[in-house]
Design an enzyme around this catalytic site. Structure first.
Site, PDB file in Angstrom:
ATOM      1  N   GLU A   1     -11.600   1.920  17.910  1.00 30.28           N
ATOM      2  CA  GLU A   1     -12.769   1.894  17.011  1.00 30.28           C
ATOM      3  C   GLU A   1     -13.930   1.128  17.598  1.00 30.28           C
ATOM      4  O   GLU A   1     -13.701   0.076  18.191  1.00 30.28           O
ATOM      5  CB  GLU A   1     -12.357   1.223  15.688  1.00 30.28           C
ATOM      6  CG  GLU A   1     -11.770   2.204  14.743  1.00 30.28           C
ATOM      7  CD  GLU A   1     -11.253   1.554  13.473  1.00 30.28           C
ATOM      8  OE1 GLU A   1     -11.893   0.628  12.967  1.00 30.28           O
ATOM      9  OE2 GLU A   1     -10.194   1.991  13.007  1.00 30.28           O
TER      10      GLU A   1
ATOM     11  N   ILE B   1       0.843  -1.203   0.000  1.00 26.08           N
ATOM     12  CA  ILE B   1       0.000   0.000   0.000  1.00 26.08           C
ATOM     13  C   ILE B   1       0.882   1.257   0.000  1.00 26.08           C
ATOM     14  O   ILE B   1       0.613   2.217  -0.731  1.00 26.08           O
ATOM     15  CB  ILE B   1      -0.986  -0.021   1.188  1.00 26.08           C
ATOM     16  CG1 ILE B   1      -1.909  -1.247   1.075  1.00 26.08           C
ATOM     17  CG2 ILE B   1      -1.810   1.266   1.239  1.00 26.08           C
ATOM     18  CD1 ILE B   1      -2.820  -1.496   2.260  1.00 26.08           C
TER      19      ILE B   1
ATOM     20  N   ARG C   1      12.937  -2.454   6.903  1.00 21.11           N
ATOM     21  CA  ARG C   1      14.026  -2.859   5.994  1.00 21.11           C
ATOM     22  C   ARG C   1      14.035  -1.954   4.766  1.00 21.11           C
ATOM     23  O   ARG C   1      12.980  -1.458   4.350  1.00 21.11           O
ATOM     24  CB  ARG C   1      13.901  -4.330   5.594  1.00 21.11           C
ATOM     25  CG  ARG C   1      12.812  -4.593   4.586  1.00 21.11           C
ATOM     26  CD  ARG C   1      12.942  -5.930   3.872  1.00 21.11           C
ATOM     27  NE  ARG C   1      11.953  -5.977   2.790  1.00 21.11           N
ATOM     28  CZ  ARG C   1      12.238  -5.775   1.507  1.00 21.11           C
ATOM     29  NH1 ARG C   1      13.462  -5.527   1.114  1.00 21.11           N
ATOM     30  NH2 ARG C   1      11.279  -5.817   0.591  1.00 21.11           N
TER      31      ARG C   1
ATOM     32  N   ARG D   1      -3.641   1.623  11.040  1.00 21.35           N
ATOM     33  CA  ARG D   1      -4.356   1.199  12.244  1.00 21.35           C
ATOM     34  C   ARG D   1      -4.268   2.321  13.279  1.00 21.35           C
ATOM     35  O   ARG D   1      -3.201   2.944  13.457  1.00 21.35           O
ATOM     36  CB  ARG D   1      -3.743  -0.075  12.831  1.00 21.35           C
ATOM     37  CG  ARG D   1      -4.079  -1.351  12.066  1.00 21.35           C
ATOM     38  CD  ARG D   1      -5.574  -1.709  12.143  1.00 21.35           C
ATOM     39  NE  ARG D   1      -5.893  -2.952  11.453  1.00 21.35           N
ATOM     40  CZ  ARG D   1      -6.335  -3.045  10.203  1.00 21.35           C
ATOM     41  NH1 ARG D   1      -6.497  -1.960   9.466  1.00 21.35           N
ATOM     42  NH2 ARG D   1      -6.628  -4.224   9.685  1.00 21.35           N
TER      43      ARG D   1
ATOM     44  N   THR E   1      -4.243   5.603   7.404  1.00 22.30           N
ATOM     45  CA  THR E   1      -5.219   4.624   6.893  1.00 22.30           C
ATOM     46  C   THR E   1      -4.781   3.222   7.319  1.00 22.30           C
ATOM     47  O   THR E   1      -5.282   2.239   6.781  1.00 22.30           O
ATOM     48  CB  THR E   1      -5.303   4.676   5.347  1.00 22.30           C
ATOM     49  OG1 THR E   1      -3.984   4.531   4.820  1.00 22.30           O
ATOM     50  CG2 THR E   1      -5.920   5.957   4.849  1.00 22.30           C
TER      51      THR E   1
ATOM     52  N   HIS F   1     -13.273   4.159   8.705  1.00 24.08           N
ATOM     53  CA  HIS F   1     -12.514   2.956   8.294  1.00 24.08           C
ATOM     54  C   HIS F   1     -13.072   2.358   6.991  1.00 24.08           C
ATOM     55  O   HIS F   1     -13.598   1.238   6.984  1.00 24.08           O
ATOM     56  CB  HIS F   1     -12.509   1.899   9.420  1.00 24.08           C
ATOM     57  CG  HIS F   1     -11.340   0.955   9.298  1.00 24.08           C
ATOM     58  ND1 HIS F   1     -10.758   0.324  10.375  1.00 24.08           N
ATOM     59  CD2 HIS F   1     -10.642   0.530   8.210  1.00 24.08           C
ATOM     60  CE1 HIS F   1      -9.765  -0.449   9.959  1.00 24.08           C
ATOM     61  NE2 HIS F   1      -9.674  -0.331   8.650  1.00 24.08           N
ATOM     62  N   ILE F   2     -12.920   3.125   5.931  1.00 21.40           N
ATOM     63  CA  ILE F   2     -13.448   2.678   4.632  1.00 21.40           C
ATOM     64  C   ILE F   2     -12.322   2.517   3.598  1.00 21.40           C
ATOM     65  O   ILE F   2     -12.570   2.566   2.394  1.00 21.40           O
ATOM     66  CB  ILE F   2     -14.535   3.652   4.097  1.00 21.40           C
ATOM     67  CG1 ILE F   2     -14.024   5.107   4.084  1.00 21.40           C
ATOM     68  CG2 ILE F   2     -15.814   3.526   4.895  1.00 21.40           C
ATOM     69  CD1 ILE F   2     -14.940   6.075   3.340  1.00 21.40           C
ATOM     70  N   GLY F   3     -11.097   2.332   4.082  1.00 21.36           N
ATOM     71  CA  GLY F   3      -9.943   2.246   3.173  1.00 21.36           C
ATOM     72  C   GLY F   3     -10.162   1.309   1.995  1.00 21.36           C
ATOM     73  O   GLY F   3      -9.864   1.640   0.860  1.00 21.36           O
TER      74      GLY F   3
HETATM   75  C1  DGY Z   1      -7.608  -4.100   6.163  1.00 24.73           C
HETATM   76  O1  DGY Z   1      -7.907  -4.908   5.290  1.00 24.73           O
HETATM   77  O2  DGY Z   1      -6.773  -4.341   7.027  1.00 24.73           O
HETATM   78  C2  DGY Z   1      -8.316  -2.795   6.095  1.00 24.73           C
HETATM   79  O3  DGY Z   1      -8.071  -2.033   7.215  1.00 24.73           O
HETATM   80  C3  DGY Z   1      -9.784  -3.032   5.849  1.00 24.73           C
HETATM   81  O4  DGY Z   1     -10.326  -1.930   5.223  1.00 24.73           O
END
Ligand code: DGY
Length: 328
Positions: free
Chosen positions: A268, A159, A180, A240, A238, A286-288
């Protein structure tokens, strides 16, 4: 098939029709439509099921795993900090996740937050909707320009790299910190510079978090580090919630940072009340990964992992901690 008609617990309704792949060979217990199960309920359900599809909000700890009949947990997320992996592994319970498929959706959302926070989008929307827009003005909602600025990416995994790819299109410089260093050939496409976290915080205009939540990353952004960020910088999370000290962040937003964009929270679904008061905090629920195709594909992956296991195969998305030494 390892078992005769394995019973599979699915702790929530999932988008799409992925569960249909179980067909008649499995007995499905779906909690769809019901409220999220608490730990006591999960323990009871785990004592009866052979496999489980869980959400990141299901706390699968030692208590739940003790006396559990479950042989495989397919977590409907890429992160799996909600599962006690040590205990699961000791009990020979396999754990799978949903990597790759949500990379772009999550990077898109990180960028939605970067743009929203830097260019004050929610504040602008509020002005228009409340009838307070009185016409164009040279100093209305001045925000942060992005081109030629530096983005600091904490955690240059899948990501993090997808966020970096998008940053190139915005003409930004990229620095990153990670446990790393990437290979030169991996750094090269992004022109990314490997730095330590302290340097990253000091030198970045935007800091975007993409590391997993582990004992090492819990609260890595405490008060001192938040105030060591460049004055007027933007923090994006985005990943945790517990990676950041929320109370200290609210304080930093008052006097030191320009803005924050958050999709995740320490406890959360609670959000620290101090953050709720800050108009320079853009707050999402939490809509990533919440693109329809992405979420449907995540469901398919979870189901495929369970089916592979009961077909006697190694599930394709076994978490890295369990990739070696798998035994059924
Ligand atoms: C994950 O998959 O870990 C994300 O936080 C969910 O949206």
């Amino acid at each position: 098939m390892l078992f005769k008609k394995p019973s599979i617990l699915v702790t929530s309704k999932l988008p799409g029709n992925a569960l249909e792949a179980f067909g008649e060979d499995y007995k499905i217990k779906s909690l769809a439509g019901k409220r999220a199960p608490d730990k006591k309920e999960l323990k009871k359900l785990f004592a009866k099921a052979d496999g489980a599809i869980t959400l990141l909000s299901d706390q699968i700890d030692e208590t739940v795993l003790t006396g559990s009949k479950v042989k495989i947990i397919a977590n409907y997320a890429v992160g799996y900090n909600n599962i006690d992996i040590k205990t699961a592994s000791e009990k020979n319970i396999l754990v799978t996740n949903t990597p790759d498929v949500l990379t772009d959706a999550t990077a898109d959302l990180a960028w939605a937050l970067i743009l929203s926070a830097a260019r004050r989008i929610p504040e602008g929307e509020k002005i228009v909707r409340s009838g307070k827009f009185k016409g164009w003005a040279p100093e209305l909602l001045l925000g942060m320009d992005l081109s030629h600025k530096t983005i600091g990416i904490v955690g240059m995994g899948r990501i993090g790299r997808a966020v970096a790819r998008r940053a190139l299109a915005f003409g930004m410089k990229i620095v990153y910190a990670d446990s790393r260093r990437l290979l030169p050939s991996e750094e090269e496409p992004y022109g990314a510079k490997f730095v330590d976290l302290e340097t990253l915080l000091k030198d970045s205009d935007i800091v975007s978090l993409h590391c997993p939540l582990t004992d090492e990353t819990r609260r890595i952004l405490g008060r001192d580090r938040l105030f060591s960020m460049r004055k007027g910088a933007v923090l994006i999370n985005t990943a945790r919630g517990p990676i950041v000290d929320e109370e200290a962040l609210a304080e930093a937003l008052e006097s030191h940072l320009f803005a924050a964009g958050l999709d995740v929270y320490e406890k959360e679904p609670e959000v620290h009340p101090a953050l709720l008061k800050m108009k320079n905090a853009v707050l999402l629920p939490h809509i990533g990964s919440a693109g329809r195709e992405t979420r449907e594909e995540m469901a398919r992956m979870a189901v495929n992992n369970i089916i592979a296991f009961f077909d006697g195969k190694v599930p394709p998305n076994l978490i890295p901690e369990q990739v070696t030494g798998v035994t059924h």
